[in-house]
Design a protein around this motif. Structure first.
Motif, PDB file in Angstrom:
ATOM      1  N   ASP A 144      52.746  45.628  48.051  1.00 23.38           N
ATOM      2  CA  ASP A 144      51.695  46.528  48.527  1.00 23.38           C
ATOM      3  C   ASP A 144      50.485  45.723  48.993  1.00 23.38           C
ATOM      4  OD1 ASP A 144      53.307  48.610  47.789  1.00 23.38           O
ATOM      5  OD2 ASP A 144      52.056  49.277  46.111  1.00 23.38           O
ATOM      6  N   ARG A 145      49.775  46.243  49.963  1.00 17.77           N
ATOM      7  CA  ARG A 145      48.540  45.609  50.417  1.00 17.77           C
ATOM      8  C   ARG A 145      47.354  46.263  49.722  1.00 17.77           C
ATOM      9  NH1 ARG A 145      50.826  45.993  56.467  1.00 17.77           N
ATOM     10  NH2 ARG A 145      52.211  44.171  56.379  1.00 17.77           N
ATOM     11  N   VAL A 146      46.438  45.421  49.262  1.00 16.21           N
ATOM     12  CA  VAL A 146      45.283  45.896  48.518  1.00 16.21           C
ATOM     13  C   VAL A 146      44.021  45.393  49.211  1.00 16.21           C
ATOM     14  CG1 VAL A 146      44.107  45.940  46.286  1.00 16.21           C
ATOM     15  CG2 VAL A 146      46.617  45.814  46.378  1.00 16.21           C
ATOM     16  N   VAL A 147      43.321  46.277  49.894  1.00 16.08           N
ATOM     17  CA  VAL A 147      42.064  45.912  50.544  1.00 16.08           C
ATOM     18  C   VAL A 147      40.965  45.847  49.484  1.00 16.08           C
ATOM     19  CG1 VAL A 147      40.240  46.706  52.097  1.00 16.08           C
ATOM     20  CG2 VAL A 147      42.639  46.799  52.820  1.00 16.08           C
ATOM     21  N   VAL A 148      40.246  44.728  49.434  1.00 16.40           N
ATOM     22  CA  VAL A 148      39.093  44.582  48.553  1.00 16.40           C
ATOM     23  C   VAL A 148      37.856  44.526  49.440  1.00 16.40           C
ATOM     24  CG1 VAL A 148      37.961  43.211  46.775  1.00 16.40           C
ATOM     25  CG2 VAL A 148      40.476  43.321  46.857  1.00 16.40           C
ATOM     26  N   TYR A 149      37.051  45.583  49.358  1.00 13.47           N
ATOM     27  CA  TYR A 149      35.812  45.686  50.135  1.00 13.47           C
ATOM     28  C   TYR A 149      34.759  46.250  49.206  1.00 13.47           C
ATOM     29  CZ  TYR A 149      32.408  47.523  53.525  1.00 13.47           C
ATOM     30  OH  TYR A 149      31.255  47.810  54.226  1.00 13.47           O
ATOM     31  N   LYS A 150      33.945  45.367  48.650  1.00 12.26           N
ATOM     32  CA  LYS A 150      32.957  45.778  47.670  1.00 12.26           C
ATOM     33  C   LYS A 150      31.687  44.945  47.820  1.00 12.26           C
ATOM     34  CE  LYS A 150      32.945  44.472  43.463  1.00 12.26           C
ATOM     35  NZ  LYS A 150      31.788  43.542  43.595  1.00 12.26           N
ATOM     36  N   SER A 151      30.679  45.316  47.075  1.00 13.80           N
ATOM     37  CA  SER A 151      29.438  44.551  47.089  1.00 13.80           C
ATOM     38  C   SER A 151      29.707  43.102  46.717  1.00 13.80           C
ATOM     39  CB  SER A 151      28.434  45.185  46.120  1.00 13.80           C
ATOM     40  OG  SER A 151      28.181  46.529  46.470  1.00 13.80           O
ATOM     41  N   ASP A 152      28.893  42.198  47.246  1.00 13.04           N
ATOM     42  CA  ASP A 152      29.159  40.773  47.145  1.00 13.04           C
ATOM     43  C   ASP A 152      29.196  40.287  45.699  1.00 13.04           C
ATOM     44  OD1 ASP A 152      29.794  38.451  48.521  1.00 13.04           O
ATOM     45  OD2 ASP A 152      27.730  37.729  48.518  1.00 13.04           O
ATOM     46  N   GLY A 153      30.132  39.408  45.405  1.00 15.24           N
ATOM     47  CA  GLY A 153      30.240  38.830  44.073  1.00 15.24           C
ATOM     48  C   GLY A 153      31.570  38.124  43.889  1.00 15.24           C
ATOM     49  N   PHE A 154      31.613  37.229  42.917  1.00 16.59           N
ATOM     50  CA  PHE A 154      32.826  36.454  42.666  1.00 16.59           C
ATOM     51  C   PHE A 154      33.976  37.331  42.163  1.00 16.59           C
ATOM     52  CE2 PHE A 154      35.377  33.610  39.841  1.00 16.59           C
ATOM     53  CZ  PHE A 154      35.902  32.806  40.845  1.00 16.59           C
ATOM     54  N   ASP A 155      33.672  38.545  41.705  1.00 16.22           N
ATOM     55  CA  ASP A 155      34.772  39.410  41.273  1.00 16.22           C
ATOM     56  C   ASP A 155      35.659  39.810  42.446  1.00 16.22           C
ATOM     57  OD1 ASP A 155      32.681  40.917  42.264  1.00 16.22           O
ATOM     58  OD2 ASP A 155      32.975  42.581  40.870  1.00 16.22           O
ATOM     59  N   ILE A 156      35.204  39.631  43.687  1.00 14.75           N
ATOM     60  CA  ILE A 156      36.086  39.796  44.846  1.00 14.75           C
ATOM     61  C   ILE A 156      37.268  38.837  44.716  1.00 14.75           C
ATOM     62  CG2 ILE A 156      36.273  39.436  47.345  1.00 14.75           C
ATOM     63  CD1 ILE A 156      33.357  40.351  47.564  1.00 14.75           C
ATOM     64  N   THR A 157      36.964  37.591  44.358  1.00 15.56           N
ATOM     65  CA  THR A 157      38.019  36.585  44.172  1.00 15.56           C
ATOM     66  C   THR A 157      38.900  36.924  42.982  1.00 15.56           C
ATOM     67  OG1 THR A 157      36.525  34.920  45.107  1.00 15.56           O
ATOM     68  CG2 THR A 157      38.441  34.114  43.886  1.00 15.56           C
ATOM     69  N   LEU A 158      38.289  37.342  41.874  1.00 10.69           N
ATOM     70  CA  LEU A 158      39.072  37.711  40.700  1.00 10.69           C
ATOM     71  C   LEU A 158      40.019  38.865  41.012  1.00 10.69           C
ATOM     72  CD1 LEU A 158      36.405  37.547  37.834  1.00 10.69           C
ATOM     73  CD2 LEU A 158      38.032  35.783  38.542  1.00 10.69           C
ATOM     74  N   LEU A 159      39.563  39.846  41.784  1.00 15.66           N
ATOM     75  CA  LEU A 159      40.416  40.970  42.159  1.00 15.66           C
ATOM     76  C   LEU A 159      41.550  40.518  43.069  1.00 15.66           C
ATOM     77  CD1 LEU A 159      37.584  43.573  42.702  1.00 15.66           C
ATOM     78  CD2 LEU A 159      39.455  43.812  41.045  1.00 15.66           C
ATOM     79  N   ALA A 160      41.271  39.569  43.954  1.00 15.54           N
ATOM     80  CA  ALA A 160      42.333  39.031  44.816  1.00 15.54           C
ATOM     81  C   ALA A 160      43.408  38.350  43.978  1.00 15.54           C
ATOM     82  CB  ALA A 160      41.740  38.048  45.824  1.00 15.54           C
ATOM     83  N   TRP A 161      42.981  37.513  43.027  1.00 14.43           N
ATOM     84  CA  TRP A 161      43.954  36.842  42.163  1.00 14.43           C
ATOM     85  C   TRP A 161      44.730  37.859  41.320  1.00 14.43           C
ATOM     86  CZ3 TRP A 161      40.014  32.627  40.290  1.00 14.43           C
ATOM     87  CH2 TRP A 161      39.910  31.634  41.265  1.00 14.43           C
ATOM     88  N   SER A 162      44.057  38.929  40.912  1.00 20.01           N
ATOM     89  CA  SER A 162      44.710  39.950  40.094  1.00 20.01           C
ATOM     90  C   SER A 162      45.794  40.666  40.892  1.00 20.01           C
ATOM     91  CB  SER A 162      43.672  40.959  39.596  1.00 20.01           C
ATOM     92  OG  SER A 162      42.670  40.315  38.832  1.00 20.01           O
ATOM     93  N   ALA A 163      45.499  41.010  42.137  1.00 19.83           N
ATOM     94  CA  ALA A 163      46.510  41.643  42.982  1.00 19.83           C
ATOM     95  C   ALA A 163      47.694  40.710  43.210  1.00 19.83           C
ATOM     96  CB  ALA A 163      45.884  42.057  44.313  1.00 19.83           C
ATOM     97  N   ALA A 164      47.391  39.427  43.482  1.00 18.01           N
ATOM     98  CA  ALA A 164      48.465  38.457  43.711  1.00 18.01           C
ATOM     99  C   ALA A 164      49.317  38.272  42.460  1.00 18.01           C
ATOM    100  CB  ALA A 164      47.867  37.120  44.147  1.00 18.01           C
TER     101      ALA A 164
END
Length: 523
Positions: free
Chosen positions: A70-90
């Motif tokens: 599945d593709r998971v778009v991450v579009y949120k307010s700026d912060g390193f949790d963008i990266t954490l969410l990317a790693w979590s999806a992967a």
């Protein structure tokens, strides 16, 4: 020999922190901001604590119904949790699609349609202020990191779910989708695999291999850029403490670095340009830096000289990696204090032996040279596999494995690549706008930014920004332009008003359009 083949099992985004924690359990991450998706980490966490946060978020994503592929778009307010969410999806085999917080809602919705009904992870602020109700029809599901909405679910509602084991995907399976800078229009979606990201890891690891002992690495890079993946992988797998900045403001960075005294810095060229002022700070925030690294564009000689002078290390180095989102780092050059301020800033370096190669193709049948630049093309195993939803557009840029960079330049007899301009930024009869900008920076210390773009009549127009937005010193300007190609009168802007990408590149085409309708003021 080109592209020496080595085992490449993929970079393994979902388990990167776990592997780093097993090697260096006491290593730490320091943040200059709070993380919406993982507030328990605070401003300082061990790598093991961060790995646990990724495992927890991955389990919540799984419980919400997201599955492998599945593709998971991450579009949120700026912060390193963008990266954490990317790693979590992967980690659960899904494919994160990272969209910059700077993108407007209409552009995000366009990219989501191109992605094909993905899951969306966002927050209340973006949902209310940027996105329309159409995102619910364009998404399989909408998950909120913060806030609430009657048609969305919150990540918090899945707290405490059973942990799921990581799922390892084949190295050639898409593992990350990022977007291009968007300097020439709507961004394209670049598809990376575990194998292509690992191929980018190799040359960057080679550049930093000479570093010995404990290094404190400070990183200020867009959280949606693929560069952050490899920068973090190198640092964490070697056990280097990492300081991650969301705020690149000069005063903030000076306060932070004055106490932490980092030894390695990674940032965008325009961030370094702003940080020149740190060289004058009596607290000596750059005194401990051994290596400055920049992986995006050529950097102005004045900036390199000032930053190297601010270090009190015996032999600091500025490492410049020329590359692109689609291909990764392709060419490298290092600079020491011996480099003069008037040195050629357009020389971006040479390819990585056995890993990348570069050629320059004629535009008109004549050999490429400084006076007749050609198209720069790169070959690398780090090349993306397609543009999502635009495969034909992707194929148009590949010829027998060579990737057209969109830049023009030439190579010297020693093999050094000289970058003169973007293809779309060429001004007939003017020469290199980037070279002129380098010279202006070197001659007018007051400048905080200068961008030469074509005016409505085709004539080159210099757009200038000064430190503190004070009026341009016209006497210094007139002396500086002596001997340079003819230009229109300078137009002064506030630096904050310049149109920029997520990686702080100036959107030159957009700037030229704004000038055409009378934006800015004559200096």
């Amino acid at each position: 020999m080109f592209l020496q083949r080595v085992a490449n099992r993929g970079i393994g985004l979902g388990t990167l922190l776990e592997r780093a924690a097993r090697r260096h359990p006491a290593n730490i991450l320091v943040f200059d901001h709070d993380l919406d998706a993982a507030p328990q980490l605070g401003r300082r966490a061990t790598v093991g604590e961060a790995a646990d946060a990724v495992a927890d978020l991955a389990s919540r994503l799984w419980a919400s119904g997201i599955r492998a592929g599945d593709r998971v778009v991450v579009y949120k307010s700026d912060g390193f949790d963008i990266t954490l969410l990317a790693w979590s999806a992967a980690r659960i085999g899904a494919v994160p699609v990272l969209l910059s917080p700077q993108l407007d809602g209409a552009t995000v919705e366009t990219l989501m349609r191109r992605t094909g009904r993905p899951h969306l992870v966002t927050d209340g602020a973006k949902l209310q202020q940027e996105l329309s109700e159409e995102v619910f029809d364009a998404s399989q599901s909408v998950l909120l990191v913060t806030g609430s909405h009657p048609r969305a679910r919150t990540l918090g509602s899945f707290a405490g779910v059973e942990r799921v084991a990581p799922l390892e995907m084949p190295p050639d399976h898409p593992t990350l989708i990022t977007h291009t800078s968007g300097t020439t229009g709507v961004p394209k979606l670049a598809v990376h695999t575990g194998r292509t990201l690992q191929a980018r890891f190799r040359p960057q690891a080679a550049v930093t291999a000479p570093l010995r002992g404990r290094q404190v690495v400070a990183i200020h890079v867009s959280f949606v850029h693929s560069r952050l993946v490899t920068a973090l992988a190198i640092s964490l797998l070697r056990g280097y403490p990492v300081v991650i900045l969301a705020d690149g403001g000069t005063a903030h960075v000076a306060d932070l670095f004055a106490g932490l005294k980092p030894t390695v810095l990674e940032a965008h060229p325009n961030s370094y340009l702003q940080w020149e002022e740190l060289a004058d700070d009596p607290r000596r925030p750059l005194s401990g830096v051994r290596l400055y690294s920049s992986t995006f564009d050529a950097i102005h000689p004045r900036t390199v000289q000032r930053l190297l002078a601010a270090s009190e290390r015996p032999a600091p180095v500025f490492g410049q990696l020329y590359g692109q989102s689609e291909i990764g780092p392709s060419v490298v050059r290092s600079f020491s204090r011996r480099r003069r301020q008037d040195a050629d800033g357009r020389c971006v370096g040479v390819p990585f032996p056995g890993m990348t190669d570069v050629r320059v193709v004629s535009r008109n049948g004549r050999p490429p040279s400084a006076e007749n630049p050609g198209y720069i093309e790169v070959k690398s195993d780090g090349r993306i596999v397609t543009y999502l939803g635009e495969d034909e557009r992707y194929r148009e840029q590949v010829t027998d494995g060579w990737w057209r960079m969109g830049d023009v330049g030439y190579r010297t007899k020693w093999g050094c690549v000289h970058l003169l301009d973007r293809e779309v930024d060429l001004i007939d009869g003017f020469g290199s706008t980037l070279a002129v900008e380098d010279r202006l920076f070197g001659r007018v210390p007051q400048l905080a930014e200068v961008v030469v773009v074509p005016g409505a009549d085709g004539r080159a127009v210099p757009v200038v920004c000064t430190r503190g937005d004070v009026p341009l010193d016209r006497a210094a300007w007139e002396a500086a332009v002596a001997g340079l190609p003819p230009m229109a009168e300078p137009v002064q802007w506030k630096q904050a008003d310049l149109p920029q990408t997520a990686t702080t590149k100036i959107k030159r085409l957009e700037l030229a359009k704004l000038l055409a309708v009378g934006a800015g003021q004559e200096a």
